[in-house]
Design an enzyme around this catalytic site. Structure first.
Site, PDB file in Angstrom:
ATOM      1  N   GLY A 239      19.400  18.660  35.173  1.00 20.74           N
ATOM      2  CA  GLY A 239      19.249  17.839  36.453  1.00 20.74           C
ATOM      3  C   GLY A 239      17.767  18.619  36.875  1.00 20.74           C
ATOM      4  O   GLY A 239      17.589  18.450  37.900  1.00 20.74           O
ATOM      5  N   GLY A 240      16.419  18.283  35.750  1.00 22.77           N
ATOM      6  CA  GLY A 240      15.455  18.448  36.425  1.00 22.77           C
ATOM      7  C   GLY A 240      15.231  17.350  38.315  1.00 22.77           C
ATOM      8  O   GLY A 240      14.879  18.044  39.025  1.00 22.77           O
ATOM      9  N   LYS A 241      15.561  16.612  38.065  1.00 26.42           N
ATOM     10  CA  LYS A 241      15.632  15.650  39.409  1.00 26.42           C
ATOM     11  C   LYS A 241      16.611  15.474  40.299  1.00 26.42           C
ATOM     12  O   LYS A 241      16.172  15.036  41.213  1.00 26.42           O
ATOM     13  CB  LYS A 241      15.412  13.841  38.580  1.00 26.42           C
ATOM     14  CG  LYS A 241      14.429  13.624  37.651  1.00 26.42           C
ATOM     15  CD  LYS A 241      14.597  12.087  36.908  1.00 26.42           C
ATOM     16  CE  LYS A 241      13.032  11.865  35.760  1.00 26.42           C
ATOM     17  NZ  LYS A 241      13.359  12.961  34.617  1.00 26.42           N
ATOM     18  N   CYS A 357      12.409   7.340  30.409  1.00 24.48           N
ATOM     19  CA  CYS A 357       9.933   8.447  30.045  1.00 24.48           C
ATOM     20  C   CYS A 357       9.907   7.356  29.038  1.00 24.48           C
ATOM     21  O   CYS A 357       9.395   7.854  28.181  1.00 24.48           O
ATOM     22  CB  CYS A 357      10.391   9.584  29.795  1.00 24.48           C
ATOM     23  SG  CYS A 357      11.230  10.311  28.608  1.00 24.48           S
TER      24      CYS A 357
END
Length: 404
Positions: A239-241, A357
């Site tokens: 869930g970083g983004k 990425c």
């Protein structure tokens, strides 16, 4: 490689050897988790000791192929001390008089420091197949990208604007003896002046920031979310983004975080509570019916697709030894399927962002071109290619597509 001198104790060298052995020769053991466990098991090590082990561990992984060339032997689980000794000598450190180093011929290793590298793959410390792949896809520019990817990454944090602002956070961290600087062009990013454990700070425990590279922070902004929207993060992971999207939406509207791994979504829930992000719901994708029910329901869809991760080798150098061409072919097929299936979730006139990425066109622009050729109701309106050599951050790709 760094040339700092430090007194090495035998237990540090033994710990380093064990961590390298675990990372390279045990399947599914990733460097960050291996190091984390090692440091937890050795709580009596001081900050300099921990710094020496951490830096040496990552640098030996990063420069493995060079070190093998200088040591004149391939790394195996029974000769790691040869590689450690070569690393120490290359960094102008003395070999300690430990039994593990008794059979090492220092003079022979030093003589090989003068020899030219037999190939670019050895020079940049990557597998031969990876040199061929990067050369084929990027042309001569692959050299500049590989140079940049061999520079260790700085620690960059994203300010959680649901709770604070960049100026306030910088002051809070300064009070906890964590020095940071602003990054021009990245309004919610701060870079640490030096490596240190920031997860024990009160600022982190209070949810005032998350660790997130500057390039990764651009993905959420690229999606152009607004408060009140319905947004789907279709490969949410931990869930970083997702958390960044919640902050950009000011906790208004709804974010549905999807992933095939329930345990990752559990981690996301914990992080969301710490961040004070209340507009996130999670759902594990256990079958195709779940996606079917979500078709044409989202104003915005983010597909942060699984990829080779070649754009983040600066922080995950062990990935280049775990990857192979077969994996990349498999992941390319998986990306096609994910893009096709999840594109249906966006409403007409809504935006879809496909991101990776990776720096390989086969995972990026070629995927988008293939998708658009088969889906005439979608149109590319913008794309960004962030290369490590020019950004000094992680390599990322993102394409913004509208459903007509």
């Amino acid at each position: 490689m760094d040339n700092k001198k430090i007194k090495t104790h035998r237990n540090l060298i033994q710990g380093l050897e064990q961590a390298i052995k675990t990372s390279f020769f045990e399947p599914d053991k990733y460097a960050d988790k291996v190091l984390e466990r090692l440091l937890k098991l050795n709580k009596k090590w001081g900050s300099k000791d921990r710094g020496f082990v951490s830096e040496s561990f990552y640098e030996i992984i990063r420069w493995k192929r060079q070190l093998e060339f200088y040591a004149n032997r391939e790394m195996k689980d029974d000769n790691i001390y040869f590689i450690i000794a070569t690393y120490l000598l290359l960094n102008k450190q003395e070999i300690p008089p430990f039994p593990e180093f008794e059979k090492i011929y220092i003079k022979k290793i030093k003589e090989r420091f003068k020899k030219p590298f037999p190939s670019r793959a050895v020079e940049f410390s990557i597998p031969d197949w990876l040199q061929s792949r990067m050369e084929n896809e990027l042309g001569s520019s692959w050299i500049y990208e590989m140079k940049a990817l061999n520079i260790p990454a700085s620690t960059i944090i994203r300010v959680n604007t649901l709770k604070t602002h960049a100026d306030e956070l910088q002051k809070s961290l300064e009070e906890e003896k964590v020095a940071t600087n602003f990054i021009q062009g990245y309004k919610d990013a701060l870079v640490l002046e030096r490596k240190q454990n920031i997860f024990k700070t009160k600022a982190f425990q209070d949810g005032l920031f998350e660790v997130q590279d500057a390039s990764s922070q651009l993905v959420g902004e690229f999606l152009e979310v607004k408060p009140g929207m319905r947004v789907i993060d279709s490969c949410a992971g931990a869930g970083g983004k997702t958390l960044h999207l919640a902050a950009l939406m000011e906790n208004k509207g709804q974010i549905l975080a999807l992933d095939i791994h329930e345990w990752k979504l559990q981690t996301l829930k914990q992080r969301a509570r710490r961040n004070g992000a209340h507009n996130i719901q999670t759902k594990a994708v256990t079958d195709s019916k779940i996606l079917k029910r979500l078709e044409n329901t989202a104003d915005r869809v983010l597909i942060d697709a699984p990829c080779s991760g070649l754009g983040v080798l600066r922080r995950n150098p062990d990935a280049k030894w775990k990857l192979n061409n077969e994996f990349i072919y498999r992941i390319i097929d998986e990306q096609k399927q994910i893009l096709q299936n999840n594109s249906k979730l966006v409403k007409k006139n809504g935006y879809l962002v496909y991101a990776t990425c990776s720096i390989l066109p086969s995972e990026n622009s070629h995927q988008v071109e293939n998708f658009l050729s088969k889906n005439p109701d979608f149109e590319l309106i913008d794309e960004k290619k962030i290369m490590p050599s020019t950004s000094n951050f992680d390599g990322f790709y993102m394409a913004k597509i509208v459903r007509k």
